[in-house]
Scaffold this motif. Structure first.
Motif, mmCIF file in Angstrom:
data_model
loop_
_atom_site.group_PDB
_atom_site.id
_atom_site.type_symbol
_atom_site.label_atom_id
_atom_site.label_comp_id
_atom_site.label_asym_id
_atom_site.label_seq_id
_atom_site.Cartn_x
_atom_site.Cartn_y
_atom_site.Cartn_z
ATOM 1 N N VAL A 74 0.861 -1.173 0.000
ATOM 2 C CA VAL A 74 0.000 0.000 0.000
ATOM 3 C C VAL A 74 0.897 1.223 0.000
ATOM 4 O O VAL A 74 1.672 1.427 0.918
ATOM 5 C CB VAL A 74 -0.919 0.019 1.245
ATOM 6 N N GLN A 75 0.791 2.023 -1.047
ATOM 7 C CA GLN A 75 1.664 3.165 -1.195
ATOM 8 C C GLN A 75 0.820 4.432 -1.242
ATOM 9 O O GLN A 75 -0.136 4.523 -2.001
ATOM 10 C CB GLN A 75 2.471 3.006 -2.481
ATOM 11 N N VAL A 76 1.170 5.419 -0.429
ATOM 12 C CA VAL A 76 0.422 6.670 -0.351
ATOM 13 C C VAL A 76 1.389 7.810 -0.624
ATOM 14 O O VAL A 76 2.581 7.710 -0.351
ATOM 15 C CB VAL A 76 -0.246 6.826 1.037
ATOM 16 N N ALA A 77 0.873 8.914 -1.145
ATOM 17 C CA ALA A 77 1.704 10.052 -1.520
ATOM 18 C C ALA A 77 2.400 10.676 -0.318
ATOM 19 O O ALA A 77 2.122 10.355 0.835
ATOM 20 C CB ALA A 77 0.849 11.089 -2.230
ATOM 21 N N SER A 78 3.287 11.619 -0.584
ATOM 22 C CA SER A 78 4.091 12.255 0.457
ATOM 23 C C SER A 78 3.253 13.113 1.394
ATOM 24 O O SER A 78 2.084 13.386 1.157
ATOM 25 C CB SER A 78 5.180 13.107 -0.200
ATOM 26 N N ARG A 79 3.875 13.573 2.468
ATOM 27 C CA ARG A 79 3.199 14.346 3.517
ATOM 28 C C ARG A 79 2.616 15.654 2.960
ATOM 29 O O ARG A 79 1.525 16.052 3.324
ATOM 30 C CB ARG A 79 4.184 14.630 4.652
ATOM 31 N N SER A 80 3.313 16.355 2.060
ATOM 32 C CA SER A 80 2.792 17.615 1.525
ATOM 33 C C SER A 80 1.509 17.388 0.724
ATOM 34 O O SER A 80 0.586 18.188 0.768
ATOM 35 C CB SER A 80 3.834 18.315 0.656
ATOM 36 N N VAL A 135 -9.712 8.546 0.417
ATOM 37 C CA VAL A 135 -8.563 8.502 -0.482
ATOM 38 C C VAL A 135 -8.928 7.679 -1.713
ATOM 39 O O VAL A 135 -9.395 6.546 -1.583
ATOM 40 C CB VAL A 135 -7.341 7.853 0.215
ATOM 41 N N PRO A 136 -8.753 8.218 -2.926
ATOM 42 C CA PRO A 136 -8.960 7.406 -4.118
ATOM 43 C C PRO A 136 -7.943 6.256 -4.131
ATOM 44 O O PRO A 136 -6.789 6.441 -3.740
ATOM 45 C CB PRO A 136 -8.696 8.365 -5.280
ATOM 46 N N ARG A 169 -4.157 13.090 -2.404
ATOM 47 C CA ARG A 169 -3.539 11.785 -2.203
ATOM 48 C C ARG A 169 -4.262 10.763 -3.044
ATOM 49 O O ARG A 169 -5.450 10.880 -3.298
ATOM 50 C CB ARG A 169 -3.631 11.356 -0.740
ATOM 51 N N ILE A 170 -3.522 9.762 -3.463
ATOM 52 C CA ILE A 170 -4.103 8.612 -4.135
ATOM 53 C C ILE A 170 -3.270 7.411 -3.724
ATOM 54 O O ILE A 170 -2.050 7.518 -3.598
ATOM 55 C CB ILE A 170 -4.156 8.785 -5.667
ATOM 56 N N ALA A 171 -3.919 6.300 -3.452
ATOM 57 C CA ALA A 171 -3.214 5.114 -2.985
ATOM 58 C C ALA A 171 -3.266 4.036 -4.043
ATOM 59 O O ALA A 171 -4.234 3.942 -4.799
ATOM 60 C CB ALA A 171 -3.852 4.597 -1.697
#
Length: 146
Positions: free
Chosen positions: A44-50, A80-81, A57-59
């Motif tokens: 499971v990969q999620v975008a950076s903190r910013s 989250v999409p 965000r998209i996972a």
């Protein structure tokens, strides 16, 4: 091709033998230094903190079995999409995950869209998916070099 076979091929549950479509195989490349944070589960990969702070965000989730569907549900429930890649799963479990995702999107008023063979995009109710088609493209556009 019969309608049941077409529906099964659209869901990615059976091999699509229609010659009009191609699936090019690309080798999987390990991502390093992309600025992306990993959640507990490395699938499971999620975008950076910013991106998380601005709500962009998209996972991506690549489940191995139906047990991994929980990660999809938790991300989607948080708004989250989610892109669900079912290419690593056997067809029986992939069908169960698609059924789960369809119920999840229906229950939370989202939508599910097939992106590629056995790859689906789940979007929450407040997310708009924009197609890649140019709107109002002039007839004598960039590629008309006459």
């Amino acid at each position: 091709m019969g309608s049941v076979r077409k529906a099964s091929a659209w869901l990615g549950l059976v091999e699509d033998n229609d010659e009009r479509y191609y699936d090019d195989e690309y080798p999987e490349v390990a991502q390093t230094g992309t600025g992306q944070a990993w959640v507990t589960d490395p699938r499971v990969q999620v975008a950076s903190r910013s991106a998380e702070d601005t709500g962009r965000r998209i996972a991506t989730v690549t489940p191995d079995s139906f047990r991994d569907a929980r990660a999809v549900g938790e991300l989607f429930r948080d708004g989250v999409p989610v892109i669900v890649n079912l290419t690593a799963m056997d067809p029986t479990d992939a069908k169960r995950v698609v059924d789960f995702a369809a119920g999840l999107t229906f229950g939370l008023r989202g939508s599910i869209e097939r992106v590629a063979t056995r790859v689906f995009l789940l979007t929450p109710a407040d997310t708009q998916v924009v197609s890649g088609e140019a709107v109002g493209r002039p007839a004598d556009g960039f590629f008309n070099q006459s």
